[in-house]
Each structure stands twice: as C-alpha cells, then as structure tokens.
Design an enzyme around this catalytic site. Sequence first.
Site, PDB file in Angstrom:
ATOM      1  N   GLY A  19       2.893  -7.538  -1.067  1.00  0.00           N
ATOM      2  CA  GLY A  19       2.294  -6.028  -0.805  1.00  0.00           C
ATOM      3  C   GLY A  19       2.528  -5.000  -1.943  1.00  0.00           C
ATOM      4  N   SER A  43      -1.817 -11.147   5.140  1.00  0.00           N
ATOM      5  CA  SER A  43      -2.823 -10.349   6.181  1.00  0.00           C
ATOM      6  C   SER A  43      -3.163  -9.116   5.409  1.00  0.00           C
ATOM      7  CB  SER A  43      -1.866 -10.325   7.430  1.00  0.00           C
ATOM      8  OG  SER A  43      -0.997  -9.513   7.327  1.00  0.00           O
ATOM      9  N   ASN A  44      -2.314  -8.387   4.572  1.00  0.00           N
ATOM     10  CA  ASN A  44      -2.721  -7.093   4.216  1.00  0.00           C
ATOM     11  C   ASN A  44      -2.333  -7.295   2.436  1.00  0.00           C
ATOM     12  OD1 ASN A  44      -3.626  -4.759   4.231  1.00  0.00           O
ATOM     13  ND2 ASN A  44      -1.642  -3.923   4.534  1.00  0.00           N
ATOM     14  N   PHE A  93      10.377  -6.372   3.677  1.00  0.00           N
ATOM     15  CA  PHE A  93       9.346  -5.178   3.609  1.00  0.00           C
ATOM     16  C   PHE A  93       7.995  -5.460   4.542  1.00  0.00           C
ATOM     17  CE2 PHE A  93      10.383  -5.419  -1.022  1.00  0.00           C
ATOM     18  CZ  PHE A  93      10.599  -4.283  -1.382  1.00  0.00           C
ATOM     19  N   SER A 137      11.865   4.406   6.309  1.00  0.00           N
ATOM     20  CA  SER A 137      11.003   5.532   5.943  1.00  0.00           C
ATOM     21  C   SER A 137      11.577   6.977   6.267  1.00  0.00           C
ATOM     22  CB  SER A 137       9.877   5.157   6.919  1.00  0.00           C
ATOM     23  OG  SER A 137       8.918   6.283   6.452  1.00  0.00           O
ATOM     24  N   TYR A 162       4.322   3.248  14.937  1.00  0.00           N
ATOM     25  CA  TYR A 162       4.623   2.682  13.366  1.00  0.00           C
ATOM     26  C   TYR A 162       6.200   3.326  13.166  1.00  0.00           C
ATOM     27  CZ  TYR A 162       5.552   3.124   8.292  1.00  0.00           C
ATOM     28  OH  TYR A 162       6.074   3.263   7.353  1.00  0.00           O
ATOM     29  N   LYS A 166      10.307   1.667  12.555  1.00  0.00           N
ATOM     30  CA  LYS A 166      11.224   2.031  11.605  1.00  0.00           C
ATOM     31  C   LYS A 166      12.384   2.374  12.083  1.00  0.00           C
ATOM     32  CE  LYS A 166       8.656   0.761   8.190  1.00  0.00           C
ATOM     33  NZ  LYS A 166       8.872  -0.678   7.332  1.00  0.00           N
ATOM     34  N   PHE A 191      10.561   7.973   0.575  1.00  0.00           N
ATOM     35  CA  PHE A 191       9.756   9.149   0.732  1.00  0.00           C
ATOM     36  C   PHE A 191       8.165   8.667   0.545  1.00  0.00           C
ATOM     37  CE2 PHE A 191      12.171  12.672   2.190  1.00  0.00           C
ATOM     38  CZ  PHE A 191      13.442  11.715   2.403  1.00  0.00           C
ATOM     39  N   ASN A 212      -3.913   7.046   3.293  1.00  0.00           N
ATOM     40  CA  ASN A 212      -2.705   7.783   2.608  1.00  0.00           C
ATOM     41  C   ASN A 212      -3.529   8.531   1.471  1.00  0.00           C
ATOM     42  OD1 ASN A 212      -0.970   5.174   3.184  1.00  0.00           O
ATOM     43  ND2 ASN A 212      -0.185   7.139   3.825  1.00  0.00           N
TER      44      ASN A 212
HETATM   45  N1  UFG Z   1      -3.485  14.094   3.033  1.00  0.00           N
HETATM   46  C1  UFG Z   1      -4.638  14.693   2.903  1.00  0.00           C
HETATM   47  N2  UFG Z   1      -5.637  13.715   2.714  1.00  0.00           N
HETATM   48  C2  UFG Z   1      -5.910  12.576   2.861  1.00  0.00           C
HETATM   49  C3  UFG Z   1      -4.497  11.773   3.373  1.00  0.00           C
HETATM   50  C4  UFG Z   1      -3.343  12.550   3.152  1.00  0.00           C
HETATM   51  O1  UFG Z   1      -4.787  15.623   2.884  1.00  0.00           O
HETATM   52  O2  UFG Z   1      -6.912  11.788   2.860  1.00  0.00           O
HETATM   53  C5  UFG Z   1      -2.195  14.734   3.288  1.00  0.00           C
HETATM   54  C6  UFG Z   1      -1.453  14.684   4.497  1.00  0.00           C
HETATM   55  O3  UFG Z   1      -1.935  15.610   5.331  1.00  0.00           O
HETATM   56  C7  UFG Z   1       0.003  14.875   4.067  1.00  0.00           C
HETATM   57  C8  UFG Z   1      -0.038  14.334   2.565  1.00  0.00           C
HETATM   58  O4  UFG Z   1      -1.252  14.295   2.008  1.00  0.00           O
HETATM   59  O5  UFG Z   1       0.489  16.349   3.770  1.00  0.00           O
HETATM   60  C9  UFG Z   1       0.743  13.187   2.551  1.00  0.00           C
HETATM   61  O6  UFG Z   1      -0.201  11.918   3.511  1.00  0.00           O
HETATM   62  P1  UFG Z   1      -0.042  10.511   3.133  1.00  0.00           P
HETATM   63  O7  UFG Z   1      -0.960   9.945   4.408  1.00  0.00           O
HETATM   64  O8  UFG Z   1      -0.214  10.054   2.031  1.00  0.00           O
HETATM   65  O9  UFG Z   1       1.628  10.284   3.630  1.00  0.00           O
HETATM   66  P2  UFG Z   1       2.119  10.741   4.816  1.00  0.00           P
HETATM   67  O10 UFG Z   1       3.474  11.715   4.421  1.00  0.00           O
HETATM   68  O11 UFG Z   1       1.589  11.103   5.974  1.00  0.00           O
HETATM   69  O12 UFG Z   1       2.976   9.318   5.100  1.00  0.00           O
HETATM   70  C10 UFG Z   1       3.787   8.463   4.336  1.00  0.00           C
HETATM   71  C11 UFG Z   1       3.752   7.221   4.570  1.00  0.00           C
HETATM   72  C12 UFG Z   1       4.298   6.657   5.960  1.00  0.00           C
HETATM   73  C13 UFG Z   1       5.482   7.235   6.137  1.00  0.00           C
HETATM   74  C14 UFG Z   1       5.555   8.662   5.810  1.00  0.00           C
HETATM   75  C15 UFG Z   1       7.260   9.047   5.810  1.00  0.00           C
HETATM   76  O13 UFG Z   1       2.589   6.777   4.675  1.00  0.00           O
HETATM   77  O14 UFG Z   1       4.244   5.197   5.923  1.00  0.00           O
HETATM   78  O15 UFG Z   1       5.332   8.888   4.570  1.00  0.00           O
HETATM   79  O16 UFG Z   1       7.341  10.353   5.513  1.00  0.00           O
HETATM   80  F1  UFG Z   1       6.061   7.216   7.152  1.00  0.00           F
END
Ligand code: UFG
Length: 351
Positions: A19, A43-44, A93, A137, A162, A166, A191, A212
């Site tokens: 991964g 699988s991913n 992981f 996480s 999810y 964790k 983070f 993400n």
């Molecule tokens: N965001 C957007 N547009 C998108 C995707 C995200 O504006 O298309 C914003 C979100 O609202 C957030 C920031 O970008 O403010 C980051 O979002 P991500 O989805 O990239 O990441 P997250 O912080 O939501 O989540 C990540 C991991 C999770 C973990 C988490 C821990 O993906 O697995 O951090 O804080 F649990």
Amino acid sequence: MSNTKAPQDTCVLVTGGAGFIGSHTVVCLLEQGYQVVIVDDLSNASEKVLDRIDQIVGPEAAERLSFYRADVTDREALDCIFDAEPVDAVIHFAGFKAVGESVQKPIEYYSNNIGSTLTLVDAMREHGCKSIIFSSSATVYGDPDALPLTEESPKKPATNPYGWTKWMIEEILRSLVVADPEWDVVLLRYFNPIGAHPSGLMGEDPKGIPNNLLPYVAQVAVGRRDAVHVFGDDYDTPDGTGVRDYIHVMDLAAGHVAALAWMAGKTGCEVFNLGTGTGTSVLEIIKAFSAACGRELPYVIEPRRAGDVTANWADCAKAREMLGWEAQYDIADMCRDSWNWQSHNPNGYEG
Ligand code: UFG
C-alpha cells in the site's frame, strides 16, 4: 522481550506492505539493511509496486524482500508465513481506510480491521513474536479542544467506523501489554500522509474517486478531474478552509524505521505522533500544488463535509526526543514529489 539484533539479522513482517505508506516504509527498511516480508492481499494495492520497490532499492537489497499474497484475516496463511520466516517484529498497516465507505459498510470495516488485527496478534503470540508497530491515526483525537495535539491529548469519540477501528485497535494492543508484559507495542498516530517517493516510481494510487485532498488535487493537475471541491470555507481558520498537518510519506516511513530501532529490547506500550507540527489549509495546498505543477488549479467551494474537524496539527516533541526523528520535507517538497509521481504515472500503477 523484543529483539536487539542488527538490521541485517532482523526480519520485519509488513502487513499492507504494497500500500501507499507500507511500500515507502518497505523501501526505507530495505535501505537500512532489514530483511522484509510483505503480506498483502492486493485488494487495494497493485502488484506492480513490488517491481518499483526492487527498482528503487536495487538487486542486492531486493534479495532481502519476500512477498506473500494473503489476507491478514486468514489464520492458516499467517501460520504458514510465521513458520517459513524468522519474523522478529511486525509493522501492521493492512486495513480498510476509506472514511465515507466505513459509514456505509460498518460490518465490513469492524470485521476486517479488528478481525485481522486479532488474528495477527494471536498468530504472533503463538510464534513467539511480540513486537508490533501499529498504524494509528490522528483521527483518535477527534475534534481537538486545544492545539497542538500531544500524545497526552484525550482520545475523543470517533465520527465514523474507520476511526473507531483505529481507536479500538489501540486499546486492544494496550490490553495485550497489560495481560502479558513481554509484548512490545508502538502506536504511531499519523497526521495526513501525502507526497510520493522522490524517484516518481511510487506514490498514492487510490481506486475510483479519491476521498482525500491530495490525490484529488493531483488528478485535477493531470487533467483527470475538472476542479478541486473545497469542503467548506466558513471554518474558524485564517482563510476559512480546513487545516491539517500534512506529512511527507518518506518522513512517515523514516518514522517507522526510527520506532523499530527504538523499541528493540524494550517492552510495554508507547504512542507517538508522526506529523510536522505545522498546519496548512486546503487553499494553501491548492496554491502549493499549483506552483509545483506550473498552472493555477481550478477549485469550487462546496458545503462542509460531514465529520470533518476544523483544524489539527501535531506536537512532535516526543518523537523528536525519544526516537530522534523529525520530519524533513515541507509542503513544497510534498507537492513536488506528488506531482512528479502523478505526472509520470497519470493513471497510477496501471497507467
Ligand atoms: N478536502 C477538500 N476536498 C476534497 C478532500 C478533502 O476540501 O476533495 C478537505 C477536507 O475537508 C479537510 C482536508 O481537505 O479539511 C483534508 O481532508 P482529507 O480527506 O485529505 O484528510 P482528513 O483529514 O479528512 O483525513 C485524514 C485521513 C484519515 C485520518 C485522518 C486523521 O484520510 O484516514 O486524516 O486526522 F483518519
């Protein structure tokens, strides 16, 4: 008691090693001289990652790598692997990781993520291996009361299955140490991992529409998607968009190797944040990526995404002081490497 052998005599089993974070960690381990066993059901992840790892580390180091295509919930497969390989420590992981999907498929998420961990630690115990590093996480901190987040900051209720997996797996591993003081457990709270290997040979390759931010931005940059959707511009942050502590996947990988070296010969359970200590907003990311790819990336403001927190970033003092580890790459480096990967592999590993 975990092992205190030199890297070349230490065999590390890496679940989910094909991964995104796993593959970069495997490269770091091989470069440090470790023997590495990847267990991944693909699988991913793509099998092509294995060739890329070999290409990066070269033939001599590649000889120290073996790969088993297996699901970590498959106890028989794990027993065969532990019988065949002299595993000293495990980096775990493997797991389902899509936040939104976990809300739709809670049974699958709880059963896979928690089931595989229980199967793994039971197999480890049976084979006398009691050292494990777990991919946790920052999600366990929930919506923080205060920033930066230290390892002492309270765990808060998760906002999706999810996140709960964790949260719960951390507690399961803590319970192991309470019951049997021979266990050696390190919980690494990541983070937001982004970036890619500087060679452009490995990077993040999500299936379908990326959940993400960074992979989505990278796909806009390469022309696979029209515009970035910014989820909310009315947060209490300097520009109104969400703030996160983005960390280069190479730094994260190095953090695992530092933790592995640190834990050798110890017992107990220790938790470390792996972040940079710096918060970056969504709009700042779009700006930095635009600079990296040489064109202004289009974006549209959308409503907030359910379950998102306003801001989080790490206090990294504990990892710095105890592991001697500190993030080296900044946001410009992360966007440069992510763009290098995406532009050379517009359709990921299958491209
Ligand atoms: N965001 C957007 N547009 C998108 C995707 C995200 O504006 O298309 C914003 C979100 O609202 C957030 C920031 O970008 O403010 C980051 O979002 P991500 O989805 O990239 O990441 P997250 O912080 O939501 O989540 C990540 C991991 C999770 C973990 C988490 C821990 O993906 O697995 O951090 O804080 F649990």
